[in-house]
Design a protein around this motif. Structure first.
Motif, PDB file in Angstrom:
ATOM      1  N   MET A  67     102.336 100.939  77.111  1.00 38.84           N
ATOM      2  CA  MET A  67     101.711 100.389  78.315  1.00 38.84           C
ATOM      3  C   MET A  67     100.307  99.874  78.034  1.00 38.84           C
ATOM      4  O   MET A  67      99.889  98.836  78.563  1.00 38.84           O
ATOM      5  CB  MET A  67     101.697 101.444  79.425  1.00 38.84           C
ATOM      6  N   ALA A  68      99.556 100.575  77.174  1.00 34.47           N
ATOM      7  CA  ALA A  68      98.217 100.116  76.800  1.00 34.47           C
ATOM      8  C   ALA A  68      98.286  98.812  76.013  1.00 34.47           C
ATOM      9  O   ALA A  68      97.400  97.952  76.137  1.00 34.47           O
ATOM     10  CB  ALA A  68      97.505 101.189  75.991  1.00 34.47           C
ATOM     11  N   LEU A  69      99.338  98.637  75.198  1.00 29.64           N
ATOM     12  CA  LEU A  69      99.510  97.394  74.445  1.00 29.64           C
ATOM     13  C   LEU A  69      99.661  96.211  75.400  1.00 29.64           C
ATOM     14  O   LEU A  69      99.121  95.120  75.148  1.00 29.64           O
ATOM     15  CB  LEU A  69     100.731  97.510  73.537  1.00 29.64           C
ATOM     16  N   GLY A  70     100.365  96.424  76.506  1.00 27.00           N
ATOM     17  CA  GLY A  70     100.459  95.369  77.511  1.00 27.00           C
ATOM     18  C   GLY A  70      99.097  95.026  78.086  1.00 27.00           C
ATOM     19  O   GLY A  70      98.764  93.855  78.295  1.00 27.00           O
ATOM     20  N   GLY A  71      98.282  96.056  78.337  1.00 28.46           N
ATOM     21  CA  GLY A  71      96.920  95.817  78.816  1.00 28.46           C
ATOM     22  C   GLY A  71      96.080  95.069  77.802  1.00 28.46           C
ATOM     23  O   GLY A  71      95.235  94.239  78.157  1.00 28.46           O
ATOM     24  N   PHE A  72      96.317  95.339  76.522  1.00 33.65           N
ATOM     25  CA  PHE A  72      95.614  94.639  75.440  1.00 33.65           C
ATOM     26  C   PHE A  72      95.947  93.147  75.487  1.00 33.65           C
ATOM     27  O   PHE A  72      95.048  92.289  75.380  1.00 33.65           O
ATOM     28  CB  PHE A  72      96.030  95.243  74.105  1.00 33.65           C
ATOM     29  N   GLY A  73      97.216  92.812  75.655  1.00 34.23           N
ATOM     30  CA  GLY A  73      97.614  91.407  75.745  1.00 34.23           C
ATOM     31  C   GLY A  73      97.051  90.727  76.973  1.00 34.23           C
ATOM     32  O   GLY A  73      96.557  89.590  76.907  1.00 34.23           O
ATOM     33  N   ILE A  74      97.085  91.423  78.114  1.00 35.15           N
ATOM     34  CA  ILE A  74      96.561  90.848  79.354  1.00 35.15           C
ATOM     35  C   ILE A  74      95.057  90.623  79.243  1.00 35.15           C
ATOM     36  O   ILE A  74      94.537  89.577  79.640  1.00 35.15           O
ATOM     37  CB  ILE A  74      96.892  91.768  80.546  1.00 35.15           C
ATOM     38  N   GLY A  75      94.335  91.603  78.691  1.00 35.16           N
ATOM     39  CA  GLY A  75      92.892  91.449  78.529  1.00 35.16           C
ATOM     40  C   GLY A  75      92.544  90.308  77.584  1.00 35.16           C
ATOM     41  O   GLY A  75      91.576  89.573  77.807  1.00 35.16           O
ATOM     42  N   THR A  76      93.335  90.134  76.548  1.00 35.31           N
ATOM     43  CA  THR A  76      93.083  89.055  75.587  1.00 35.31           C
ATOM     44  C   THR A  76      93.234  87.698  76.243  1.00 35.31           C
ATOM     45  O   THR A  76      92.366  86.823  76.107  1.00 35.31           O
ATOM     46  CB  THR A  76      94.041  89.173  74.384  1.00 35.31           C
ATOM     47  N   THR A  77      94.316  87.492  76.988  1.00 40.58           N
ATOM     48  CA  THR A  77      94.528  86.172  77.593  1.00 40.58           C
ATOM     49  C   THR A  77      93.524  85.905  78.718  1.00 40.58           C
ATOM     50  O   THR A  77      93.141  84.763  78.951  1.00 40.58           O
ATOM     51  CB  THR A  77      95.973  86.039  78.127  1.00 40.58           C
ATOM     52  N   GLU A  78      93.087  86.972  79.406  1.00 39.52           N
ATOM     53  CA  GLU A  78      92.151  86.778  80.518  1.00 39.52           C
ATOM     54  C   GLU A  78      90.789  86.306  80.036  1.00 39.52           C
ATOM     55  O   GLU A  78      90.187  85.402  80.621  1.00 39.52           O
ATOM     56  CB  GLU A  78      91.989  88.085  81.302  1.00 39.52           C
ATOM     57  N   PHE A  79      90.288  86.900  78.950  1.00 35.27           N
ATOM     58  CA  PHE A  79      88.913  86.635  78.538  1.00 35.27           C
ATOM     59  C   PHE A  79      88.779  85.576  77.445  1.00 35.27           C
ATOM     60  O   PHE A  79      87.723  84.961  77.304  1.00 35.27           O
ATOM     61  CB  PHE A  79      88.247  87.935  78.078  1.00 35.27           C
ATOM     62  N   VAL A  80      89.842  85.342  76.655  1.00 37.19           N
ATOM     63  CA  VAL A  80      89.684  84.418  75.534  1.00 37.19           C
ATOM     64  C   VAL A  80      89.498  82.984  76.008  1.00 37.19           C
ATOM     65  O   VAL A  80      88.834  82.178  75.337  1.00 37.19           O
ATOM     66  CB  VAL A  80      90.880  84.512  74.567  1.00 37.19           C
ATOM     67  N   ALA A  81      90.068  82.644  77.172  1.00 39.03           N
ATOM     68  CA  ALA A  81      89.957  81.268  77.666  1.00 39.03           C
ATOM     69  C   ALA A  81      88.508  80.838  77.862  1.00 39.03           C
ATOM     70  O   ALA A  81      88.177  79.655  77.735  1.00 39.03           O
ATOM     71  CB  ALA A  81      90.733  81.123  78.979  1.00 39.03           C
ATOM     72  N   MET A  82      87.625  81.807  78.158  1.00 39.19           N
ATOM     73  CA  MET A  82      86.213  81.471  78.395  1.00 39.19           C
ATOM     74  C   MET A  82      85.570  80.866  77.148  1.00 39.19           C
ATOM     75  O   MET A  82      84.716  79.994  77.242  1.00 39.19           O
ATOM     76  CB  MET A  82      85.453  82.722  78.825  1.00 39.19           C
ATOM     77  N   GLY A  83      86.007  81.336  75.975  1.00 40.83           N
ATOM     78  CA  GLY A  83      85.426  80.817  74.743  1.00 40.83           C
ATOM     79  C   GLY A  83      86.134  79.597  74.194  1.00 40.83           C
ATOM     80  O   GLY A  83      85.686  79.007  73.208  1.00 40.83           O
ATOM     81  N   LEU A  84      87.238  79.194  74.832  1.00 42.00           N
ATOM     82  CA  LEU A  84      88.030  78.066  74.330  1.00 42.00           C
ATOM     83  C   LEU A  84      87.907  76.823  75.206  1.00 42.00           C
ATOM     84  O   LEU A  84      88.593  75.829  74.956  1.00 42.00           O
ATOM     85  CB  LEU A  84      89.511  78.481  74.245  1.00 42.00           C
ATOM     86  N   LEU A  85      87.036  76.873  76.211  1.00 44.27           N
ATOM     87  CA  LEU A  85      86.949  75.754  77.154  1.00 44.27           C
ATOM     88  C   LEU A  85      86.621  74.415  76.495  1.00 44.27           C
ATOM     89  O   LEU A  85      87.236  73.392  76.842  1.00 44.27           O
ATOM     90  CB  LEU A  85      85.926  76.064  78.255  1.00 44.27           C
ATOM     91  N   PRO A  86      85.666  74.361  75.542  1.00 38.43           N
ATOM     92  CA  PRO A  86      85.386  73.054  74.915  1.00 38.43           C
ATOM     93  C   PRO A  86      86.623  72.470  74.225  1.00 38.43           C
ATOM     94  O   PRO A  86      86.887  71.264  74.324  1.00 38.43           O
ATOM     95  CB  PRO A  86      84.283  73.380  73.907  1.00 38.43           C
ATOM     96  N   ASP A  87      87.387  73.314  73.537  1.00 41.27           N
ATOM     97  CA  ASP A  87      88.582  72.854  72.838  1.00 41.27           C
ATOM     98  C   ASP A  87      89.659  72.408  73.828  1.00 41.27           C
ATOM     99  O   ASP A  87      90.332  71.393  73.617  1.00 41.27           O
ATOM    100  CB  ASP A  87      89.112  73.981  71.948  1.00 41.27           C
ATOM    101  N   ILE A  88      89.821  73.170  74.916  1.00 38.26           N
ATOM    102  CA  ILE A  88      90.798  72.790  75.953  1.00 38.26           C
ATOM    103  C   ILE A  88      90.421  71.450  76.557  1.00 38.26           C
ATOM    104  O   ILE A  88      91.266  70.565  76.755  1.00 38.26           O
ATOM    105  CB  ILE A  88      90.884  73.877  77.036  1.00 38.26           C
ATOM    106  N   ALA A  89      89.134  71.290  76.858  1.00 40.17           N
ATOM    107  CA  ALA A  89      88.659  70.051  77.468  1.00 40.17           C
ATOM    108  C   ALA A  89      88.908  68.852  76.551  1.00 40.17           C
ATOM    109  O   ALA A  89      89.397  67.797  76.994  1.00 40.17           O
ATOM    110  CB  ALA A  89      87.168  70.175  77.789  1.00 40.17           C
TER     111      ALA A  89
END
Length: 415
Positions: free
Chosen positions: A31-53
């Motif tokens: 169950m914690a591994l699922g939280g690890f995946g959810i936390g990763t996808t939630e916060f990583v997008a903030m650092g990838l915005l220039p590349d996404i744009a």
């Protein structure tokens, strides 16, 4: 005789289930591994915005809307899924939520344009709150007597560890090979989680199953709303600090750009420590744990404001702000399960809607004071005020929970 600050006790204590310590640990890790995946996808997008744009040929502010789309998915999905799936087996529901998480992130990887990416990020956010809510209930159900909040904290630990390991790794992959590769890592974590849940979760047939109307009954309970407000306001203080941490450290503390990843790692390590300590403290007293958590957020932020000009002290305080803020989560989650009575699934899921609103509130108020011409100390000062506001709401919750029920008036006899 001293009066306890705890305003409630669990009405649905964990049912004893025939499970070994090894099987219990395996279920918690899955169950914690699922939280690890959810936390990763939630916060990583903030650092990838220039590349996404750049990839989608849109502006960076426009790309930032994909973060809002995910958060909206969390806020909408948590209560909706929790209510509509009330009759489902908790085991089946957890696995199904992680499958939905995989589908949403896979769709994000394959999104050909901005519009489809927005939809995919919304879908990816839908299972977020419900997953954590149901996982918290399962963890509490499987826990040994007296370890309920500690078990909840262990499940939430995955979200904190994501800030230390998952987000930096995914961000590095995104920087090297493009933002889609970062999300492929998230998909892989989700697939492994599905397999781990299928392998490790017991049948959970002895967990109480409700119905949609019973779950919606949580919305009629004032203590549920007050607890959600404590999280929204009190936790908002940490987000007011965290949103502008990068610029605060580089402009006021003299921290070089190269040391910012270290600062973020310290914040993440603080969250890990806070989750562990908060879970242990909440098993002793949910109310006092919440009081201590909110007070420590206020103190840590106030000290940060005072010493922000000293580089090493600012870095140390970054750890303590992360620790004090995350120490609140196990107690908040446990109190919601207690005060919701027979509507625990919806209440537990709503906690993560509240925390996402806290994220938006803290970031917005921090931006308001900066836009007004104040220094980058101001968001942390706002955080102090929000933590104190959370303490006030906690006081109201405790006082109203102790208020005795009104005695019904007797009708006058017509005889």
């Amino acid at each position: 005789m001293p009066v306890s600050i705890d305003s409630s006790t669990s009405v649905d204590a964990p049912v004893t289930v025939p499970i070994t310590d090894r099987a219990r640990r395996a279920a918690m890790i899955a169950m914690a591994l699922g939280g690890f995946g959810i936390g990763t996808t939630e916060f990583v997008a903030m650092g990838l915005l220039p590349d996404i744009a750049e990839s989608l040929r849109i502006s960076e502010p426009t790309a930032g809307h994909v973060i809002s789309a995910y958060a909206l998915g969390v806020v909408v999905g948590a209560p909706l899924i929790a209510a509509l799936t009330a009759r489902m087996s908790r085991r089946t529901l957890l696995i199904g939520l992680m499958v939905a998480f995989v589908v949403g992130n896979a769709a994000s990887v394959l999104a050909p344009n901005y519009a489809t990416l927005m939809i995919a990020r919304f879908v990816a956010g839908l299972p977020h709150g419900a997953y954590f809510g149901v996982a918290a209930l399962v963890a509490a159900h499987l826990a040994k007597p007296g370890n309920r909040a500690k078990a909840v904290g262990q499940v939430m630990l995955g979200l904190s560890v994501a800030n230390v390991a998952g987000v930096p790794i995914a961000a590095w992959l995104g920087g090297q090979f493009g933002w889609r590769v970062a999300l492929i890592l998230v998909v892989a974590i989700g697939v492994v989680t599905v397999l781990a849940l299928q392998r490790s979760l017991p049948a959970l047939r002895d967990m109480k199953i409700t119905n949609p109307m019973t779950e919606l009954g949580a919305l009629r309970r004032g203590q549920v709303w007050l607890t959600l407000l404590i999280g929204t306001v009190g936790f908002g203080g940490m987000f007011a600090f965290y949103t502008y941490l990068h610029t605060t450290l580089t402009s006021l503390s003299g921290v070089s750009e190269g040391l910012i990843p270290l600062a973020l790692a310290l914040f993440g390590l603080g969250m890990v420590a806070g989750n562990i300590v908060g879970g242990i403290a909440a098993d002793r007293s949910v109310g006092w744990s919440m009081f201590a958590g909110l007070a420590s957020v206020a103190v840590a932020l106030a000290v940060f404001v005072a010493v922000v000009d000293v580089t090493w002290l600012a870095m140390v305080l970054t750890f303590f702000v992360g620790a004090s803020g995350s120490s609140l989560v196990p107690a908040l989650q446990t109190r919601l399960m207690d005060v919701a009575q027979d509507a625990q699934t919806l209440a537990a899921a709503l906690n993560h809607s509240a925390l996402n609103v806290a994220n938006a509130l803290g970031a917005w108020l921090g931006g308001v004071v900066i836009a007004a011409g104040m220094s980058y100390r101001a968001p942390s000062e706002v955080g102090v005020l929000l933590a104190f506001a959370g303490l006030m709401v906690l006081g109201i919750a405790v006082l109203t929970a102790r208020r005795p029920a009104a005695t019904p008036r007797r009708r006058k006899s017509s005889e």
